[in-house]
Write a protein that holds these residues in place. Structure first.
Motif, PDB file in Angstrom:
ATOM      1  N   THR A   1      36.874  41.957  59.612  1.00 11.26           N
ATOM      2  CA  THR A   1      38.168  42.198  60.665  1.00 11.26           C
ATOM      3  C   THR A   1      39.253  43.569  60.315  1.00 11.26           C
ATOM      4  O   THR A   1      39.187  43.938  59.301  1.00 11.26           O
ATOM      5  N   ALA A   2      39.275  44.087  61.138  1.00  7.51           N
ATOM      6  CA  ALA A   2      40.163  45.123  61.162  1.00  7.51           C
ATOM      7  C   ALA A   2      41.032  45.328  60.369  1.00  7.51           C
ATOM      8  O   ALA A   2      42.183  44.255  60.564  1.00  7.51           O
ATOM      9  N   ARG A   3      41.939  45.849  59.449  1.00 11.07           N
ATOM     10  CA  ARG A   3      42.891  46.268  59.091  1.00 11.07           C
ATOM     11  C   ARG A   3      44.503  46.496  59.706  1.00 11.07           C
ATOM     12  O   ARG A   3      45.202  45.792  58.897  1.00 11.07           O
ATOM     13  N   LEU A   4      44.444  47.152  60.546  1.00 12.69           N
ATOM     14  CA  LEU A   4      44.917  47.677  61.646  1.00 12.69           C
ATOM     15  C   LEU A   4      44.634  47.170  63.191  1.00 12.69           C
ATOM     16  O   LEU A   4      43.830  48.179  63.102  1.00 12.69           O
ATOM     17  N   ALA A   5      46.224  47.704  64.014  1.00 13.52           N
ATOM     18  CA  ALA A   5      45.791  47.289  65.538  1.00 13.52           C
ATOM     19  C   ALA A   5      45.232  49.307  65.615  1.00 13.52           C
ATOM     20  O   ALA A   5      45.351  49.198  64.522  1.00 13.52           O
ATOM     21  N   ASN A   6      44.482  49.051  66.933  1.00 15.01           N
ATOM     22  CA  ASN A   6      44.043  50.569  67.086  1.00 15.01           C
ATOM     23  C   ASN A   6      45.499  51.338  66.643  1.00 15.01           C
ATOM     24  O   ASN A   6      46.573  51.563  67.473  1.00 15.01           O
ATOM     25  N   PRO A   7      45.428  52.230  66.017  1.00  4.20           N
ATOM     26  CA  PRO A   7      46.616  53.173  65.549  1.00  4.20           C
ATOM     27  C   PRO A   7      47.483  53.735  67.311  1.00  4.20           C
ATOM     28  O   PRO A   7      48.631  53.707  67.437  1.00  4.20           O
TER      29      PRO A   7
ATOM     30  N   LEU B   1      49.590  51.347  69.011  1.00  4.56           N
ATOM     31  CA  LEU B   1      50.746  51.336  67.925  1.00  4.56           C
ATOM     32  C   LEU B   1      51.713  52.379  68.662  1.00  4.56           C
ATOM     33  O   LEU B   1      52.959  52.598  68.324  1.00  4.56           O
TER      34      LEU B   1
ATOM     35  N   THR C   1      40.916  51.611  59.304  1.00  2.00           N
ATOM     36  CA  THR C   1      41.450  50.774  59.945  1.00  2.00           C
ATOM     37  C   THR C   1      40.129  49.822  59.941  1.00  2.00           C
ATOM     38  O   THR C   1      40.933  48.473  60.113  1.00  2.00           O
TER      39      THR C   1
END
Length: 151
Positions: free
Chosen positions: A2-8, A11, A143
């Motif tokens: 699972t990704a830590r963060l959405a695609n920067p 964002l 990420t």
């Protein structure tokens, strides 16, 4: 995974606009599409970016690359499937990605070989592709972007 963060870039949408402009310039730089695809894939292999390897293979196949050649990119030096121009671009991609491995980021010999096959605009496009790929590899690694996701 699972990704830590959405695609920067999702964002920060203005970032994606800038990246898209650079990609547009890269593809207008005159470097052959297959060379750009191979460079992207090799840089992503070196950096261990599963998301970019996945996306790179998918893109290369869509643009006419063969499974046989894609399977040999990691061992391109031992393969007879790549042209001298492609070899020069792959060597440039490797050295420009591994800049800490030597005193000079890219050797004069590697640069000269690439310059034999590509003009300045084409070299600029290849170098930008190498830089963009390294950037995406790092964003994905940080990420933990899973393979199968595409930008």
């Amino acid at each position: 995974m699972t990704a830590r963060l959405a695609n920067p870039t999702a964002l920060l949408p203005d970032a994606m606009k800038g990246i898209q402009n650079i990609f547009k310039a890269v593809h207008q730089g005159g470097a052959p599409g297959p060379v750009l695809e191979l460079v992207h894939l090799r840089v992503s292999q070196i950096n261990g970016c599963s998301a970019c390897v996945y996306g790179g293979v998918k893109s290369a196949l869509k643009n006419g690359e063969t499974d046989e050649r894609l399977h040999q990119v990691a061992a391109w030096r031992e393969s007879d499937l790549f042209t001298e121009a492609e070899r020069a671009a792959l060597a440039l991609a490797e050295e420009a990605t591994r800049i800490a491995d030597r005193a000079e980021a890219v050797s004069d010999a590697t640069w000269a070989a690439a310059a034999e096959h590509f003009d300045e605009q084409q070299l600029a496009a290849i170098i930008l592709m190498i830089g963009l790929t390294n950037m995406f590899n790092r964003l994905n690694a940080v990420t933990k972007a899973p393979a199968g996701a595409t930008w």
